[in-house]
Motif scaffolding. Structure first.
Motif, PDB file in Angstrom:
ATOM      1  N   UNK A 130      34.923  -7.996  51.458  1.00 46.81           N
ATOM      2  CA  UNK A 130      33.338  -8.112  51.462  1.00 46.81           C
ATOM      3  C   UNK A 130      33.059  -7.168  53.444  1.00 46.81           C
ATOM      4  N   UNK A 131      31.917  -5.565  52.713  1.00 46.38           N
ATOM      5  CA  UNK A 131      31.926  -4.830  54.078  1.00 46.38           C
ATOM      6  C   UNK A 131      31.110  -5.533  54.641  1.00 46.38           C
ATOM      7  N   UNK A 132      30.064  -6.508  53.830  1.00 40.85           N
ATOM      8  CA  UNK A 132      28.584  -6.633  54.851  1.00 40.85           C
ATOM      9  C   UNK A 132      29.021  -8.104  55.041  1.00 40.85           C
ATOM     10  N   UNK A 133      27.770  -8.830  56.225  1.00 42.24           N
ATOM     11  CA  UNK A 133      28.636 -10.366  56.854  1.00 42.24           C
ATOM     12  C   UNK A 133      28.348 -11.310  55.700  1.00 42.24           C
ATOM     13  N   UNK A 134      29.272 -11.966  55.547  1.00 42.22           N
ATOM     14  CA  UNK A 134      28.935 -13.104  54.623  1.00 42.22           C
ATOM     15  C   UNK A 134      27.972 -13.828  54.800  1.00 42.22           C
ATOM     16  N   UNK A 135      27.297 -13.864  54.388  1.00 43.54           N
ATOM     17  CA  UNK A 135      25.834 -15.205  54.499  1.00 43.54           C
ATOM     18  C   UNK A 135      25.436 -15.232  53.375  1.00 43.54           C
ATOM     19  N   UNK A 136      24.398 -16.718  53.932  1.00 44.43           N
ATOM     20  CA  UNK A 136      23.480 -17.501  52.518  1.00 44.43           C
ATOM     21  C   UNK A 136      22.292 -15.927  51.718  1.00 44.43           C
ATOM     22  N   UNK A 137      22.731 -15.988  50.794  1.00 44.70           N
ATOM     23  CA  UNK A 137      20.919 -15.447  50.001  1.00 44.70           C
ATOM     24  C   UNK A 137      22.443 -13.109  49.742  1.00 44.70           C
ATOM     25  N   UNK A 138      23.844 -13.294  50.435  1.00 43.44           N
ATOM     26  CA  UNK A 138      23.910 -12.395  50.345  1.00 43.44           C
ATOM     27  C   UNK A 138      24.021 -12.047  48.508  1.00 43.44           C
ATOM     28  N   UNK A 139      24.205 -10.677  48.286  1.00 42.99           N
ATOM     29  CA  UNK A 139      24.564 -11.129  46.953  1.00 42.99           C
ATOM     30  C   UNK A 139      25.651 -10.281  46.794  1.00 42.99           C
ATOM     31  N   UNK A 140      26.373 -10.537  46.281  1.00 44.54           N
ATOM     32  CA  UNK A 140      27.840  -9.890  45.423  1.00 44.54           C
ATOM     33  C   UNK A 140      28.124  -9.340  44.730  1.00 44.54           C
ATOM     34  N   UNK A 141      28.764  -8.212  44.630  1.00 43.78           N
ATOM     35  CA  UNK A 141      29.060  -7.761  43.582  1.00 43.78           C
ATOM     36  C   UNK A 141      29.922  -7.649  42.097  1.00 43.78           C
ATOM     37  N   UNK A 142      29.165  -6.973  41.667  1.00 46.01           N
ATOM     38  CA  UNK A 142      30.150  -7.145  39.873  1.00 46.01           C
ATOM     39  C   UNK A 142      31.455  -7.073  39.860  1.00 46.01           C
ATOM     40  N   UNK A 143      31.516  -5.879  40.377  1.00 46.98           N
ATOM     41  CA  UNK A 143      33.043  -6.073  40.266  1.00 46.98           C
ATOM     42  C   UNK A 143      34.558  -6.369  41.438  1.00 46.98           C
ATOM     43  N   UNK A 144      35.362  -7.245  41.372  1.00 45.35           N
ATOM     44  CA  UNK A 144      36.126  -7.159  42.584  1.00 45.35           C
ATOM     45  C   UNK A 144      36.092  -8.737  42.958  1.00 45.35           C
ATOM     46  N   UNK A 145      35.257  -9.494  42.337  1.00 41.46           N
ATOM     47  CA  UNK A 145      34.665 -11.008  43.197  1.00 41.46           C
ATOM     48  C   UNK A 145      35.168 -11.286  41.628  1.00 41.46           C
ATOM     49  N   UNK A 146      36.454 -12.676  41.840  1.00 45.10           N
ATOM     50  CA  UNK A 146      36.548 -13.819  41.702  1.00 45.10           C
ATOM     51  C   UNK A 146      35.422 -14.815  41.535  1.00 45.10           C
ATOM     52  N   UNK A 147      35.460 -15.295  40.456  1.00 45.18           N
ATOM     53  CA  UNK A 147      34.322 -16.507  40.785  1.00 45.18           C
ATOM     54  C   UNK A 147      35.101 -17.569  39.731  1.00 45.18           C
ATOM     55  N   UNK A 148      35.511 -19.195  40.477  1.00 42.46           N
ATOM     56  CA  UNK A 148      36.220 -20.436  40.158  1.00 42.46           C
ATOM     57  C   UNK A 148      35.088 -21.756  40.263  1.00 42.46           C
ATOM     58  N   UNK A 149      35.568 -21.697  38.880  1.00 44.89           N
ATOM     59  CA  UNK A 149      35.078 -22.956  38.605  1.00 44.89           C
ATOM     60  C   UNK A 149      34.978 -24.607  40.073  1.00 44.89           C
ATOM     61  N   UNK A 150      34.558 -24.809  40.110  1.00 44.95           N
ATOM     62  CA  UNK A 150      34.323 -26.271  41.342  1.00 44.95           C
ATOM     63  C   UNK A 150      34.668 -27.765  40.415  1.00 44.95           C
ATOM     64  N   UNK A 151      36.084 -28.077  40.769  1.00 46.77           N
ATOM     65  CA  UNK A 151      36.191 -29.063  40.001  1.00 46.77           C
ATOM     66  C   UNK A 151      35.029 -30.232  40.210  1.00 46.77           C
ATOM     67  N   UNK A 152      35.032 -30.971  39.245  1.00 42.87           N
ATOM     68  CA  UNK A 152      33.901 -31.478  38.974  1.00 42.87           C
ATOM     69  C   UNK A 152      33.917 -33.299  39.917  1.00 42.87           C
ATOM     70  N   UNK A 153      35.036 -33.138  40.588  1.00 37.24           N
ATOM     71  CA  UNK A 153      35.205 -34.559  41.780  1.00 37.24           C
ATOM     72  C   UNK A 153      33.893 -34.043  43.031  1.00 37.24           C
ATOM     73  N   UNK A 154      34.310 -32.741  42.826  1.00 33.92           N
ATOM     74  CA  UNK A 154      33.146 -32.638  44.265  1.00 33.92           C
ATOM     75  C   UNK A 154      31.685 -32.284  43.957  1.00 33.92           C
ATOM     76  N   UNK A 155      31.526 -33.060  42.546  1.00 41.88           N
ATOM     77  CA  UNK A 155      29.823 -33.530  42.533  1.00 41.88           C
ATOM     78  C   UNK A 155      28.718 -32.148  42.959  1.00 41.88           C
ATOM     79  N   UNK A 156      29.735 -31.141  42.389  1.00 44.68           N
ATOM     80  CA  UNK A 156      29.071 -30.064  42.372  1.00 44.68           C
ATOM     81  C   UNK A 156      28.258 -29.717  41.225  1.00 44.68           C
ATOM     82  N   UNK A 157      27.263 -29.285  41.133  1.00 42.20           N
ATOM     83  CA  UNK A 157      26.195 -29.369  40.294  1.00 42.20           C
ATOM     84  C   UNK A 157      26.568 -27.847  39.010  1.00 42.20           C
TER      85      UNK A 157
END
Length: 131
Positions: free
Chosen positions: A77-104
């Motif tokens: 990512x060419x920008x700073x990695x920070x809260x509220x940063x919007x990641x591009x639609x292409x190139x970023x893979x999003x993975x499921x968080x396993x239930x054991x970590x109790x994420x909503x």
């Protein structure tokens, strides 16, 4: 009799903050996110959730170890990695968080510049950085 009622009422009023505090970070974040989502939509949910953190304080080290074990590729990512940063639609893979970590449900994680982040997938905003 009046003294007894007054004593019980005083006890209840004094103990309420302690009961709320005892619910913990995760539940507080979850309830904050739900309340803000009702009031302000998805962005409000992100704000409400991140106040207490999407990932509970106790789960953070375990989740970080999990991410390291999974050894997922990092998105550059060419920008700073920070809260509220919007990641591009292409190139970023999003993975499921396993239930054991109790994420909503609905949140995903990604590896961005070698850092694990929690992402709200609809907006693709980073809502938490796991250090």
């Amino acid at each position: 009799m009046k003294m007894k009622v007054l004593a019980v009422a005083t006890f209840v009023v004094v103990s309420l903050p302690f009961a709320a505090y005892a619910q913990g970070t995760f539940r507080g974040a979850e309830e904050g996110a739900a309340a803000r989502e009702r009031a302000a939509g998805p962005v409000g949910a992100i704000v409400g959730g991140t106040v207490g953190g999407i990932l509970g304080v106790k789960e953070r080290p375990r989740f970080r170890e999990y991410v390291i074990r999974e050894h997922r590729p990092s998105f550059r990512y060419r920008e700073d990695v920070r809260i509220w940063a919007v990641l591009p639609e292409r190139g970023v893979t999003l993975y499921a968080v396993p239930r054991e970590y109790h994420v909503r449900p609905g949140y995903r994680y990604a590896i961005v510049n070698d850092r694990p982040v929690i992402v709200e997938p609809r907006s693709r905003r980073i809502v938490e950085i796991i250090e």
